[in-house]
Design a protein around this motif. Structure first.
Motif, mmCIF file in Angstrom:
data_model
loop_
_atom_site.group_PDB
_atom_site.id
_atom_site.type_symbol
_atom_site.label_atom_id
_atom_site.label_comp_id
_atom_site.label_asym_id
_atom_site.label_seq_id
_atom_site.Cartn_x
_atom_site.Cartn_y
_atom_site.Cartn_z
ATOM 1 N N PRO A 111 59.377 35.489 43.148
ATOM 2 C CA PRO A 111 58.414 35.967 41.553
ATOM 3 C C PRO A 111 60.034 36.599 40.909
ATOM 4 O O PRO A 111 60.543 37.546 41.391
ATOM 5 C CB PRO A 111 57.476 37.029 42.685
ATOM 6 C CG PRO A 111 56.736 36.990 43.490
ATOM 7 C CD PRO A 111 58.472 35.799 44.545
ATOM 8 N N PRO A 112 59.684 36.725 39.816
ATOM 9 C CA PRO A 112 60.898 37.070 38.814
ATOM 10 C C PRO A 112 60.708 38.978 39.410
ATOM 11 O O PRO A 112 59.904 39.093 39.902
ATOM 12 C CB PRO A 112 60.940 36.716 37.539
ATOM 13 C CG PRO A 112 59.291 36.547 37.286
ATOM 14 C CD PRO A 112 59.398 36.049 39.188
ATOM 15 N N SER A 118 58.458 41.865 38.923
ATOM 16 C CA SER A 118 56.769 40.868 39.452
ATOM 17 C C SER A 118 56.029 40.583 39.989
ATOM 18 O O SER A 118 56.921 39.837 41.457
ATOM 19 C CB SER A 118 56.801 39.566 38.263
ATOM 20 O OG SER A 118 55.936 38.635 39.055
ATOM 21 N N ARG A 176 53.780 38.320 41.417
ATOM 22 C CA ARG A 176 53.154 36.759 41.854
ATOM 23 C C ARG A 176 53.471 35.692 40.440
ATOM 24 O O ARG A 176 53.692 35.734 39.924
ATOM 25 C CB ARG A 176 52.048 36.998 41.447
ATOM 26 C CG ARG A 176 50.896 36.099 42.047
ATOM 27 C CD ARG A 176 48.933 36.098 41.924
ATOM 28 N NE ARG A 176 48.433 35.186 41.612
ATOM 29 C CZ ARG A 176 48.346 33.721 41.259
ATOM 30 N NH1 ARG A 176 49.229 33.407 39.815
ATOM 31 N NH2 ARG A 176 47.637 32.813 41.556
ATOM 32 N N SER A 177 53.881 34.437 41.367
ATOM 33 C CA SER A 177 54.632 33.396 40.541
ATOM 34 C C SER A 177 54.077 32.285 41.312
ATOM 35 O O SER A 177 54.162 32.350 42.571
ATOM 36 C CB SER A 177 56.239 33.561 40.197
ATOM 37 O OG SER A 177 56.811 33.056 41.653
ATOM 38 N N SER A 178 54.365 30.896 40.137
ATOM 39 C CA SER A 178 53.636 30.008 41.182
ATOM 40 C C SER A 178 54.261 28.357 40.569
ATOM 41 O O SER A 178 54.754 28.480 39.345
ATOM 42 C CB SER A 178 51.722 29.407 40.705
ATOM 43 O OG SER A 178 51.417 29.380 39.167
ATOM 44 N N MET A 179 53.912 27.612 41.352
ATOM 45 C CA MET A 179 54.854 26.297 40.405
ATOM 46 C C MET A 179 54.042 25.090 41.852
ATOM 47 O O MET A 179 53.129 25.504 42.386
ATOM 48 C CB MET A 179 55.920 26.256 41.768
ATOM 49 C CG MET A 179 56.709 25.365 41.061
ATOM 50 S SD MET A 179 58.726 25.498 42.212
ATOM 51 C CE MET A 179 58.469 23.824 43.089
ATOM 52 N N VAL A 238 52.229 29.143 45.885
ATOM 53 C CA VAL A 238 52.175 30.790 45.189
ATOM 54 C C VAL A 238 53.205 31.440 46.524
ATOM 55 O O VAL A 238 52.910 31.923 47.256
ATOM 56 C CB VAL A 238 50.338 31.021 44.997
ATOM 57 C CG1 VAL A 238 50.614 32.447 44.293
ATOM 58 C CG2 VAL A 238 49.880 30.593 44.435
#
Ligand SMILES: Nc1ncnc2c1ncn2[C@@H]1O[C@H](COP(=O)(O)OP(=O)(O)O)[C@@H](O)[C@H]1O
Ligand SMILES: [Mg+2]
Length: 447
Positions: free
Chosen positions: A103-104, A107, A109-112, A128
């Motif tokens: 996650p940047p 942040s 949380r981030s997903s792909m 995630v």
């Protein structure tokens, strides 16, 4: 080859119904699949969140165990601040970190989405990444869950598409059968009409019980057939009456000629010729009346011009001396637009009839009333019984009393007179009177 023009109504309706069902069904199927997909996607994300929450808690409060007991996801990995995999679900034991992204900064949380993780051998998953802040540095948790495909689930998709196809087929069949049922009476009407000829005009097309356009069509066809049958019947009777009336003088003449030839010496040839002239006169009268009627029936337009009815009456009454007294009550200046010859013919017939039936007097009166010229011919004879008042206007109708009085009549005078009145936009009727017959002619005034 079948072209648009030769397609039956039934085929066209069915094709339209199928096309509409295909389009509407397509829209519904796509809409249903899309909403199911987004529902499934949201559900999947919540499920993943719930499952990963436990691992997050473990990581926040200490070091998680090397093996995570979590079977409901494809896989979970926990990475320490140095980037080493410190714990994972059994399927990922010994595997390298499943993704490189984090996650940047700032942040959690981030997903792909990816389909290229070797351990998952081509399975597409959503990875995630969660960032956990700890005093010893940032820990990363990766979770992998199956991507929800656009069709959500093969079984579900089969049911949706199957229902769609079934509805299309049902729509087509339904319209085809309804059209067959609705159009059946039309076919019955056509079959019956195709068989009707001039000789069996008594037949009628079947009238369907439902009150719809087809029933109205059938009723109209039957009403038209009624009129046709009446017209043909009238023509038939007319032809037979005409032949009958023409035959009598011909038979008389034939008998006279045969008798004369049989006894040439004893024959008074001059007398015979005079007798035959009477028969010829009668033939001529009938034929000219028939011609007149045929011309009136054909509706051929006759030359029209202003006709002063008083002049016409005076002229007609002055033509010859009458057997009875004639009383004239003629208003001046009553003019109609019409054919002088035809109107003369009408008047002659009324006057001749009146003279023939009058005891001693005929009254002819003429007046203009509310835009209408009213001409009456009244006699003081025996008159015409009320139930015979329309009969005398039928072709070849002659009342018994007249046959005895005058054998020369044709029975066509009054029908011709009425046709002439009607051709001039008027009427000719027999009306009440104290004594004798009262014929009333009404014609629109010439303006
Ligand atoms: N003024 C009248 N009084 C009594 N009967 C009449 C009179 N005019 C006509 N009729 C009856 O109507 C019948 C039809 O008249 P019409 O059509 O002129 O035929 P026709 O004069 O050749 O007999 C006559 O045969 C007669 O029986
Ligand atoms: Mg007459």
């Amino acid at each position: 080859m079948l072209t648009q023009r030769t397609w039956s109504v039934r085929t066209r309706l069915t094709l339209i119904a199928v096309a509409v069902a295909v389009l509407a069904g397509l829209v519904l199927t796509v809409a249903a699949t899309l909403s199911l997909y987004s529902l499934a996607d949201v559900y999947q994300a919540r499920q993943t969140g719930d499952v990963v929450l436990k691992t997050i808690e473990l990581t926040v409060h200490g070091n998680p165990p090397a093996e995570l007991r979590e079977e409901s996801l494809v896989g979970i990995q926990v990475l320490d601040p140095a980037g080493r995999v410190v714990s994972s679900t059994p399927g990922l034991r010994g595997a390298p970190r499943m993704a490189e992204f984090t996650p940047p900064p700032g942040s959690v949380r981030s997903s792909m989405e990816t389909c290229s993780i070797p351990r998952f051998s081509g399975r597409c998953v959503v990875v995630v990444a969660f960032r956990i802040h700890r005093p010893d540095g940032d820990w990363i948790i990766y979770s992998a869950a199956d991507v929800v495909p656009w069709y959500v689930h093969p079984g579900l998709f089969t049911v949706i598409v199957g229902t769609y196809l079934l509805l299309v087929v049902l729509a087509g069949l339904g319209v085809y059968h309804t059209a067959t049922r609705v159009l059946a009476p039309v076919n019955a009407i056509r079959d019956e009409l195709a068989e009707i000829t001039a000789t069996d005009l008594g037949r009628r097309v079947p009238v369907p019980p439902a009150w719809d356009e087809i029933r109205r069509l059938a009723l109209t066809i039957n009403a038209t057939l009624d009129r046709l049958e009446a017209a043909v019947e009238q023509q038939r009777r007319f032809a037979s009456d005409a032949s009958h009336d023409l035959r009598s003088p011909l038979t008389a003449m034939r008998a006279q000629v045969e008798e004369a030839l049989h006894y040439p010496q004893d024959t008074d040839w001059k007398g015979k010729a005079r007798e035959m002239l009477t028969s010829l006169d009668r033939l001529q009268a009938i034929v000219s009346d028939l011609l007149m009627l045929a011309r009136l029936d054909s509706g051929a337009p006759a030359a029209r011009g202003p006709v002063d009815l008083r002049d016409l009456c005076e002229e007609e009454l002055g033509r010859r001396r009458r057997r009875v007294e004639v009383v004239r009550e003629l208003e001046p200046g009553v003019t109609v637009a019409g054919n002088r010859l035809q109107l003369t013919r009408l008047l002659t017939n009324l006057l001749d009839n009146a003279e023939r039936h009058a005891a001693s007097r005929i009254t002819v009166s003429l007046a203009a009333r509310e835009g209408t010229a009213v001409l009456e011919v009244l006699d003081d004879g025996a008159g015409i019984a009320r139930d015979q008042r329309e009969v005398v206007f039928h072709r070849f109708a002659r009342l018994d009393a007249s046959r005895n009085r005058d054998a020369g009549g044709t029975g066509l005078g009054l029908p011709i007179a009425r046709e002439i009145a009607q051709a001039h936009g008027g009427t000719l009727t027999l009306e009440d009177s104290a004594q004798g017959a009262r014929f009333v002619l009404r014609l629109p005034l010439n303006r």
